[in-house]
Design an enzyme around this catalytic site. Structure first.
Site, short mmCIF file in Angstrom:
data_model
loop_
_atom_site.label_atom_id
_atom_site.label_comp_id
_atom_site.label_asym_id
_atom_site.label_seq_id
_atom_site.Cartn_x
_atom_site.Cartn_y
_atom_site.Cartn_z
N CYS A 85 0.74 -1.17 0.11
CA CYS A 85 -0.27 -0.12 0.08
C CYS A 85 0.89 1.47 -0.11
O CYS A 85 0.20 2.13 -0.08
CB CYS A 85 -0.91 0.03 0.73
SG CYS A 85 -2.43 -1.47 1.31
N CYS A 208 -12.54 0.72 8.46
CA CYS A 208 -11.80 -0.07 7.77
C CYS A 208 -12.38 0.91 6.37
O CYS A 208 -12.92 1.39 5.18
CB CYS A 208 -12.42 -1.31 7.20
SG CYS A 208 -12.30 -2.69 8.51
N SER A 209 -10.78 1.45 6.08
CA SER A 209 -10.79 2.14 4.19
C SER A 209 -11.31 0.83 3.42
O SER A 209 -11.19 -0.60 3.88
CB SER A 209 -9.41 1.92 3.87
OG SER A 209 -8.30 0.95 4.45
N ILE A 211 -12.31 -0.55 -0.10
CA ILE A 211 -11.22 -1.31 -1.95
C ILE A 211 -12.14 -0.67 -2.99
O ILE A 211 -13.61 -0.51 -2.52
CB ILE A 211 -12.63 -2.77 -2.38
CG1 ILE A 211 -11.59 -3.61 -1.56
CG2 ILE A 211 -11.72 -3.06 -3.52
CD1 ILE A 211 -12.28 -5.38 -0.87
N LYS A 318 -10.05 6.27 4.93
CA LYS A 318 -11.56 5.72 4.64
C LYS A 318 -12.70 6.37 3.73
O LYS A 318 -13.43 5.83 3.66
CB LYS A 318 -11.19 6.25 6.59
CG LYS A 318 -13.29 5.70 6.84
CD LYS A 318 -13.21 3.56 6.97
CE LYS A 318 -14.47 3.73 6.29
NZ LYS A 318 -15.31 3.74 4.97
N HIS A 322 -8.80 4.10 -1.13
CA HIS A 322 -7.60 3.26 -1.37
C HIS A 322 -7.65 2.51 -1.93
O HIS A 322 -7.50 1.41 -2.04
CB HIS A 322 -8.01 2.47 0.09
CG HIS A 322 -6.21 2.43 0.69
ND1 HIS A 322 -5.50 2.66 -0.31
CD2 HIS A 322 -5.71 1.50 1.24
CE1 HIS A 322 -3.80 1.77 0.35
NE2 HIS A 322 -4.27 1.16 1.27
#
Lengths: 374, 374
Positions: A85, A208-209, A211, A318, A322
């Site tokens: 990442c 959670c960020s 998809i 977030k 991402h």
């Protein structure tokens, strides 16, 4: 920096579930817009660095340096960089080396990822290739699982509550509301975050960020100038496996990269007006802000309780999204927008900006400091 | 070169079907041996560049920069570079930029690939991610298929015969007999090559480089010296898809990289004593030798009929093996061995060596010239 590196321009596609684009079309759009924003000709570009993590696994397309070179008329030298990442930030760092070596005068950096055509299971598995495949993946851990362990330990050590943790995503979502490129445009109350679906206790869905699909591109130059310059570019590394760390509530890479970057940039921490922060999970945002020295250990939450500097005005991972390879490049684009007063969620009088990009469980940190002389 | 870059040392694991190793163990062995051969301490290394193509797809392990940094005590900054089969050469080029930028004084480059745990079908598909996934892969082409088309056209244009083509692999196999690191140690007569199993007409099994496991590492430095230096490092790119080329019997990237490298090195073509050449398929060897100017178009075979310079004394991709990410790094190791008189198949009085590394259908070429001042 060995040379004065100017940020001539930058762009990003919208981040989100972009079903009308494939990976190449995302790259095409970001590159064309970045060139336009920089006011240069495509043939002014001497080299290309592409940031991407999963092109070959998920999209069947590797060799993305050659692809990016294909779309420019003169096919400049190109390579792809991967650091999970942190691929985007490490690509920016690689571009700095190409510029400082005088092998190139103007470099295009483009980061891209196209994930939403694959299943969540496939993406979750592919992301785990950023950890240690024998010791982390094989034990059944996923990244939400890893950061769930981190959050549990942090709460035990520092007494952070579940409701406090929810302030992190709440602020990032609020910031994204005015960002037209963000994946989400909805304010979310902390109590909604605290009661969203459990993913990896204590982390919930809204910690959670997401998809995401998307691309971002910047043009860096030593031969052309602009009011925005890179003052520091650093990459730091640590053990790839969480099992080899002495602490899971503090990350050596963020500490080391920050220390070196402040020294190289010759600025003080207090000079920094705006931060694009790698908030892959809410708990990570707190730890990284502490490791960068903006708060004492265990007190990162105060930066969200009483904000005293602009953190993730774009919405961060977030809420802006991402798309892995794009993230570190898009942070530089957002910093550049802040320093040229083009940001949708503009920080008043911002003159120094910081971009903080992480790969794996902070096994890689790429950190950049930018400033305007305008 | 902007700085004097010395090759302090290098190493490779055996290439072949290495069922006793995983990807990380290959890296471990190559790195340890390279550090030993260079006579440095691990902590002398300021940065690491890893070359790998398929770690995440085939081995479930990405983020290999962080892995390589994990195995050194001080965890220096690290990144992974990918440019399909040119990953190794492009990693060397990236290391040169890090050295020339003065961001590092000593850089470790390690290339590795672990392929033989997967099926041939899976590897063939994964390799196609080096081409254009929409226009090349989707039409059913594989790399043997692409180079079959190239060979057909070359034979049509230049009248090369099947039996002449067999001289290429025959020489490379003969050269590998004395190389302890080579995958194959068997002389193969041209008539055996001409009648081996048909893969993609007119290419037969023994025209094709094998699927291999292996790793190679080199130590490059501007702060420590050795008798072997890099005189030139160039990367050139072209359209990723064969469909966009004006010729399939000549590769622009090899021509451009060679021209620029000769100029940078300030040497003449005639000064080059030994070449490590990217012979992924026999036909490619002929075309690249012509594009580098060692033979006129259509007459590359004469270099195999009456050898007048040392081509692939290691055995090349065909006989030493082709663990993709390792190949371009191993070429530098072999050039260094030739120039320090350590090669198993030593070229007499070699003072200038060339490493030629290709990605995809020559969409990327990384070319390096080395020389000894001893």
């Amino acid at each position: 920096m060995q040379e004065t590196i100017s940020v001539l321009g930058g762009s990003q596609t919208k981040f989100g579930e972009l079903w009308g684009y494939d990976l190449k079309e995302l790259i095409d759009e970001a590159v064309a817009d970045a060139i336009r924003s920089a006011g240069i000709m495509p043939t002014d570009i001497d080299a290309i660095v592409v940031a991407n993590m999963m092109g070959s696994d998920v999209n069947g397309q590797g060799h993305l340096g050659a692809y990016a070179s294909s779309i420019l008329p003169h096919h400049p030298p190109a390579l792809r960089v991967e650091a999970a990442c942190a691929s985007g930030g490490v690509a920016i760092h690689t571009a700095c080396a190409l510029l400082e070596s005088n092998r190139a005068g103007t470099v295009l950096v483009v980061g891209a990822e196209k994930l939403t055509d694959a299943s969540n299971e496939d993406i979750t598995k592919a992301i785990m290739s950023a950890g240690d495949n024998e010791r982390d993946s094989a034990s059944g851990l996923t990244f939400p699982g890893i950061f769930g362990l981190v959050a549990n330990r942090y709460m035990y050590e520092h007494g952070l509550t579940r409701d406090q943790l929810s302030l992190v995503s709440a602020l990032h979502h609020k910031n994204a509301v005015t960002n037209p490129y963000a994946q989400f445009h909805k304010e979310i109350a902390p109590e909604v975050i605290s009661t969203s679906a459990l993913v990896a206790d204590p982390l919930r869905l809204l910690d959670c960020s997401p998809i995401s699909d998307g691309a971002a591109a910047v043009i860096l130059s030593t031969t052309k100038s602009s009011p925005v310059q890179l003052l520091a570019s650093h990459v730091a590394n640590d053990h790839i496996s969480l099992a080899d760390r002495t602490s899971v509530t503090s990350f050596m890479t963020t500490r080391n990269a920050m220390e070196r970057a402040l020294e190289e940039a010759n600025v003080k921490r207090e000079d920094i007006d705006v931060i694009e922060l790698h908030d892959c999970f809410s708990i990570a945002a707190l730890i990284h802000m502490e490791d960068m020295g903006f708060a004492e250990a265990g007190r990162g939450i105060e930066l969200y309780q009483e904000p005293r500097l602009a953190v993730n005005p774009s919405g961060g991972l977030k809420a802006c999204g991402h798309p892995i390879g794009a993230t570190g490049v898009k942070q530089i684009v957002d910093c550049w927008k802040q320093l040229t007063k083009k940001a949708p969620n503009q920080t008043k009088d911002a003159t120094v900006a910081l971009a903080h990009n992480i790969g794996g469980v902070a096994a890689t940190c790429a950190l950049h400091i930018l400033a305007t002389n305008a």
